[in-house]
Design a protein around this motif. Structure first.
Motif, PDB file in Angstrom:
ATOM      1  N   SER A  74      30.629  37.048  33.321  1.00  0.00           N
ATOM      2  CA  SER A  74      31.101  37.558  34.602  1.00  0.00           C
ATOM      3  C   SER A  74      31.850  36.485  35.385  1.00  0.00           C
ATOM      4  CB  SER A  74      29.910  38.072  35.410  1.00  0.00           C
ATOM      5  OG  SER A  74      30.327  38.543  36.655  1.00  0.00           O
ATOM      6  N   ASP A  75      31.324  35.263  35.387  1.00  0.00           N
ATOM      7  CA  ASP A  75      31.989  34.162  36.089  1.00  0.00           C
ATOM      8  C   ASP A  75      33.366  33.894  35.493  1.00  0.00           C
ATOM      9  OD1 ASP A  75      29.778  33.903  37.717  1.00  0.00           O
ATOM     10  OD2 ASP A  75      29.069  32.025  36.801  1.00  0.00           O
ATOM     11  N   LEU A  76      33.457  33.891  34.158  1.00  0.00           N
ATOM     12  CA  LEU A  76      34.743  33.645  33.507  1.00  0.00           C
ATOM     13  C   LEU A  76      35.720  34.780  33.820  1.00  0.00           C
ATOM     14  CD1 LEU A  76      36.614  32.017  31.709  1.00  0.00           C
ATOM     15  CD2 LEU A  76      35.583  33.156  29.728  1.00  0.00           C
ATOM     16  N   GLU A  77      35.250  36.010  33.730  1.00  0.00           N
ATOM     17  CA  GLU A  77      36.120  37.146  34.032  1.00  0.00           C
ATOM     18  C   GLU A  77      36.604  37.101  35.472  1.00  0.00           C
ATOM     19  OE1 GLU A  77      33.643  40.424  32.883  1.00  0.00           O
ATOM     20  OE2 GLU A  77      34.259  40.296  30.783  1.00  0.00           O
ATOM     21  N   LYS A  78      35.729  36.722  36.410  1.00  0.00           N
ATOM     22  CA  LYS A  78      36.134  36.621  37.815  1.00  0.00           C
ATOM     23  C   LYS A  78      37.169  35.518  37.992  1.00  0.00           C
ATOM     24  CE  LYS A  78      34.509  35.702  42.490  1.00  0.00           C
ATOM     25  NZ  LYS A  78      35.765  35.065  42.821  1.00  0.00           N
ATOM     26  N   THR A  79      36.951  34.387  37.350  1.00  0.00           N
ATOM     27  CA  THR A  79      37.895  33.277  37.447  1.00  0.00           C
ATOM     28  C   THR A  79      39.253  33.676  36.886  1.00  0.00           C
ATOM     29  OG1 THR A  79      36.093  31.671  37.282  1.00  0.00           O
ATOM     30  CG2 THR A  79      38.306  30.871  36.784  1.00  0.00           C
ATOM     31  N   LEU A  80      39.248  34.336  35.735  1.00  0.00           N
ATOM     32  CA  LEU A  80      40.504  34.781  35.137  1.00  0.00           C
ATOM     33  C   LEU A  80      41.187  35.815  36.018  1.00  0.00           C
ATOM     34  CD1 LEU A  80      39.482  35.043  31.389  1.00  0.00           C
ATOM     35  CD2 LEU A  80      40.677  33.176  32.542  1.00  0.00           C
ATOM     36  N   ASN A  81      40.408  36.707  36.591  1.00  0.00           N
ATOM     37  CA  ASN A  81      40.971  37.707  37.497  1.00  0.00           C
ATOM     38  C   ASN A  81      41.603  37.036  38.712  1.00  0.00           C
ATOM     39  OD1 ASN A  81      41.475  40.447  38.287  1.00  0.00           O
ATOM     40  ND2 ASN A  81      39.858  40.192  39.810  1.00  0.00           N
ATOM     41  N   ASP A  82      40.978  35.974  39.208  1.00  0.00           N
ATOM     42  CA  ASP A  82      41.538  35.236  40.342  1.00  0.00           C
ATOM     43  C   ASP A  82      42.898  34.635  39.975  1.00  0.00           C
ATOM     44  OD1 ASP A  82      39.301  35.873  41.824  1.00  0.00           O
ATOM     45  OD2 ASP A  82      38.388  33.873  41.658  1.00  0.00           O
ATOM     46  N   VAL A  83      43.016  34.116  38.754  1.00  0.00           N
ATOM     47  CA  VAL A  83      44.291  33.551  38.303  1.00  0.00           C
ATOM     48  C   VAL A  83      45.347  34.648  38.251  1.00  0.00           C
ATOM     49  CG1 VAL A  83      45.509  32.498  36.349  1.00  0.00           C
ATOM     50  CG2 VAL A  83      43.280  31.617  37.043  1.00  0.00           C
ATOM     51  N   TYR A  84      44.996  35.797  37.673  1.00  0.00           N
ATOM     52  CA  TYR A  84      45.937  36.916  37.613  1.00  0.00           C
ATOM     53  C   TYR A  84      46.351  37.366  39.009  1.00  0.00           C
ATOM     54  CZ  TYR A  84      45.595  37.888  32.591  1.00  0.00           C
ATOM     55  OH  TYR A  84      45.674  37.819  31.235  1.00  0.00           O
TER      56      TYR A  84
END
Length: 95
Positions: A74-84
């Motif tokens: 979840s943390d990785l997905e949130k971080t990646l979503n923030d980049v997008y």
């Protein structure tokens, strides 16, 4: 004692893989290829799927709890979503 050390090493390896995926996404942000490159999206999807399998395996063998595994993903997905989101916002401002 060695079991604790092995768990620490395994968790560190998982976190290195998560960082590798984040770095992959972040480096592509410089090229503005995220939204326009279906091939890159496939790479990200494949990397995330592989990482989710690593987490599932680590959970099965007791390296991380199921909740901790979900948190890492979840943390990785949130971080990646923030980049997008950041890339999308920058692109939107340029228009």
């Amino acid at each position: 004692m060695s079991e604790v050390v092995q768990k620490d090493k395994a968790l560190a390896a998982l976190m290195e893989d998560a960082e590798r995926i984040y770095t992959l996404i972040s480096s592509q942000k410089q090229h503005l290829c995220l939204a326009q490159c279906p091939a890159f999206e496939e790479v990200v999807d494949t990397q995330m799927y592989g990482f989710s399998r690593e987490i599932a395996y680590a959970s099965k063998i007791g390296i991380v709890s199921e909740d901790e595994g979900h948190r890492i993903l979840s943390d990785l997905e949130k971080t990646l979503n923030d980049v997008y989101t950041e890339m999308y916002d920058e692109k939107k401002e340029q228009i």
